[in-house]
Design an enzyme around this catalytic site. Structure first.
Site: not given
Length: 133
Positions: A45, A47, A58, A89, A92
């Protein structure tokens, strides 16, 4: 998928998680997957101070799939900072459906599940033509 294959995915996901950029949530995520031609893909990830434009791991995985020749995802494993299994999530899951389809298997906290089991009645490209004249 063999046990050795799952171990490779887990190791690659943990390694990718180590590169995550998560200064706001302090929640690094790594993911790894196999493409249908055997390629091992991974991502983390990333951010952003504007939270909504951060990238889930993902998303990076799918970008790596497309960047390295496309194909379909067949198995995916997502982990947190402790190397523990994470469930992707909803956004994703939809992204994985688009690039893996019904048969793609996700390692989940409840075991290995196909995307059909995770997303029953999933929305896909075929739905875009259903209402067309």
């Amino acid at each position: 998928m063999t046990q050795d294959g799952w171990q490779q995915l887990h190791a690659a996901a943990v390694e990718a998680m180590g590169s995550a950029y998560a200064p706001y949530s302090d929640f690094p995520v790594g993911v790894a997957g196999f493409a249908d031609d055997g390629r091992l893909l991974s991502a983390c990830n990333v951010e952003n101070a504007s939270y909504a434009v951060g990238l889930c791991a993902e998303c990076g995985l799918v970008s790596d799939l497309v960047r390295t020749g496309g194909g379909r995802l067949v198995a995916v494993w997502c982990v947190d900072a402790r190397g523990e299994t994470l469930m992707p999530c909803g956004r994703c899951r939809q992204l994985l459906w688009e690039h893996g389809g019904a048969e793609c298997v996700i390692r989940t906290p409840e075991g290995d599940l196909s995307l059909t089991e995770i997303l029953p009645q999933a929305f896909g490209a075929q739905d875009l033509t259903k209402g067309a004249p």
